[in-house]
Scaffold this motif. Structure first.
Motif, short mmCIF file in Angstrom:
data_model
loop_
_atom_site.label_atom_id
_atom_site.label_comp_id
_atom_site.label_asym_id
_atom_site.label_seq_id
_atom_site.Cartn_x
_atom_site.Cartn_y
_atom_site.Cartn_z
N ILE A 1 0.52 9.23 -5.47
CA ILE A 1 0.77 10.62 -5.06
C ILE A 1 1.75 11.27 -6.03
O ILE A 1 1.60 12.43 -6.40
CB ILE A 1 1.28 10.69 -3.61
CG1 ILE A 1 0.19 10.21 -2.64
CG2 ILE A 1 1.71 12.12 -3.24
CD1 ILE A 1 0.69 9.95 -1.22
N GLY A 2 2.77 10.52 -6.44
CA GLY A 2 3.74 11.04 -7.40
C GLY A 2 3.12 11.40 -8.74
O GLY A 2 3.54 12.36 -9.39
N GLU A 3 2.11 10.65 -9.15
CA GLU A 3 1.47 10.89 -10.45
C GLU A 3 0.41 11.99 -10.39
O GLU A 3 0.28 12.78 -11.32
CB GLU A 3 0.83 9.60 -10.97
CG GLU A 3 1.82 8.56 -11.40
CD GLU A 3 1.18 7.21 -11.71
OE1 GLU A 3 -0.07 7.07 -11.57
OE2 GLU A 3 1.92 6.29 -12.09
N VAL B 1 -5.25 4.54 -4.42
CA VAL B 1 -4.13 3.83 -3.79
C VAL B 1 -4.46 2.34 -3.70
O VAL B 1 -3.62 1.49 -4.00
CB VAL B 1 -3.82 4.42 -2.40
CG1 VAL B 1 -2.77 3.58 -1.67
CG2 VAL B 1 -3.35 5.87 -2.52
N ALA B 2 -5.69 2.03 -3.29
CA ALA B 2 -6.11 0.63 -3.19
C ALA B 2 -6.01 -0.06 -4.54
O ALA B 2 -5.48 -1.17 -4.64
CB ALA B 2 -7.54 0.55 -2.64
N ALA B 3 -6.50 0.59 -5.60
CA ALA B 3 -6.45 -0.01 -6.93
C ALA B 3 -5.01 -0.25 -7.37
O ALA B 3 -4.68 -1.31 -7.91
CB ALA B 3 -7.16 0.90 -7.94
N ALA B 4 -4.12 0.72 -7.10
CA ALA B 4 -2.71 0.56 -7.48
C ALA B 4 -2.04 -0.56 -6.69
O ALA B 4 -1.12 -1.21 -7.19
CB ALA B 4 -1.96 1.87 -7.28
N ILE C 1 0.84 -1.20 0.00
CA ILE C 1 0.00 0.00 0.00
C ILE C 1 0.87 1.25 0.00
O ILE C 1 0.60 2.22 -0.73
CB ILE C 1 -0.98 -0.02 1.20
CG1 ILE C 1 -1.99 -1.17 1.03
CG2 ILE C 1 -1.69 1.33 1.35
CD1 ILE C 1 -2.81 -1.47 2.27
N ALA C 2 1.96 1.24 0.77
CA ALA C 2 2.88 2.39 0.79
C ALA C 2 3.51 2.59 -0.59
O ALA C 2 3.61 3.72 -1.08
CB ALA C 2 3.95 2.18 1.85
N ASP C 3 3.94 1.50 -1.23
CA ASP C 3 4.51 1.59 -2.59
C ASP C 3 3.49 2.17 -3.56
O ASP C 3 3.82 3.02 -4.40
CB ASP C 3 4.97 0.22 -3.08
CG ASP C 3 6.24 -0.27 -2.41
OD1 ASP C 3 7.02 0.57 -1.92
OD2 ASP C 3 6.46 -1.49 -2.38
N ALA C 4 2.24 1.70 -3.45
CA ALA C 4 1.18 2.20 -4.32
C ALA C 4 0.93 3.68 -4.05
O ALA C 4 0.70 4.46 -4.99
CB ALA C 4 -0.10 1.40 -4.11
N ALA C 5 0.98 4.09 -2.80
CA ALA C 5 0.77 5.49 -2.45
C ALA C 5 1.86 6.36 -3.06
O ALA C 5 1.58 7.46 -3.56
CB ALA C 5 0.72 5.66 -0.93
N THR D 1 -8.57 -3.82 -1.71
CA THR D 1 -9.80 -3.04 -1.59
C THR D 1 -9.54 -1.76 -0.80
O THR D 1 -8.56 -1.67 -0.05
CB THR D 1 -10.89 -3.85 -0.86
OG1 THR D 1 -10.45 -4.07 0.50
CG2 THR D 1 -11.16 -5.19 -1.55
N THR D 2 -10.44 -0.80 -0.97
CA THR D 2 -10.35 0.43 -0.17
C THR D 2 -10.46 0.08 1.30
O THR D 2 -9.81 0.69 2.15
CB THR D 2 -11.45 1.42 -0.59
OG1 THR D 2 -11.33 1.68 -1.99
CG2 THR D 2 -11.32 2.73 0.16
N GLY D 3 -11.26 -0.93 1.60
CA GLY D 3 -11.40 -1.38 2.99
C GLY D 3 -10.08 -1.85 3.58
O GLY D 3 -9.80 -1.64 4.76
N ALA D 4 -9.26 -2.49 2.75
CA ALA D 4 -7.94 -2.93 3.24
C ALA D 4 -7.07 -1.72 3.57
O ALA D 4 -6.36 -1.72 4.57
CB ALA D 4 -7.25 -3.81 2.19
#
Length: 197
Positions: free
Chosen positions: A22-24, A35-38, A14-18, A42-45
């Motif tokens: 955020i960078g994009e 972030v969840a999709a990347a 999740i941190a890597d996806a963030a 799920t957004t719940g996760a």
């Protein structure tokens, strides 16, 4: 039997996806569902592990700092003087390509948030203490510098990286990788006149 989840790996994903999102898109345009999709969750996760956007941003920054402080990054290549090794190391911290520019955008988004949020400002100070301490330790261990001098030079090196990094992030067309590295070398070289070993 319920599926076992590696909590550390999930949070890191999740941190890597963030970092990527955020960078994009920038912090303000980033949504937790993006972030969840990347991250492929799920957004719940995301909301299970992190309490809002600031917490996701902190996790993203912690991952960036972990990468910066990775012992392999600080290993001095054989045959290089301390000065050349530091210039090479610090050069790799610059926004030299799309990926690292994205990482710098995350870093700058955090700066913007930390200016007005005391809790984030404290975290910000902690990151810089860790990075500066690592540089100081390298200067003392491999350069034979006294602690006060090593700390001063470490602060100056961090300021040089920040200055070049900000310019190159905001003006990428005017600051290609070669210009960034040359400017950084020009700033760091006078700081280490006796660190030839």
């Amino acid at each position: 039997m319920p599926k076992q989840v590696d909590i550390v790996a999930q949070k890191q994903a999740i941190a890597d996806a963030a970092i990527q999102v955020i960078g994009e898109t920038g912090l303000d345009a980033t949504r937790l569902r993006d972030v969840a999709a990347a991250a492929g969750v799920t957004t719940g996760a995301v909301t299970h592990y992190f309490d809002g956007k600031d917490e996701v941003l902190i996790a993203a920054l912690e991952e960036l700092v972990r990468r910066i402080l990775d012992p392999d990054v600080w290993r001095r290549p054989p045959g290089l003087s301390l000065k050349d090794a530091l210039i090479a190391l610090c050069g790799e911290l610059l926004p030299l390509d799309d990926e690292t520019r994205g990482e710098w955008r995350v870093w700058l988004a955090f700066w913007s948030r930390a200016i007005h949020t005391p809790r984030l400002a404290e975290i910000h100070r902690g990151y810089y203490v860790r990075i500066t301490d690592a540089l100081s330790e390298t200067l003392m261990t491999h350069g034979g510098l006294e602690p006060a001098r090593a700390n001063l030079i470490a602060d100056a090196i961090v300021a040089a990286v920040d200055g070049v990094g900000v310019r190159a992030t905001v003006e990428p067309d005017q600051w290609p990788a070669a210009r960034q590295r040359q400017t950084l070398a020009a700033l760091i070289t006078p700081l280490l006149p006796n660190a030839q070993s």
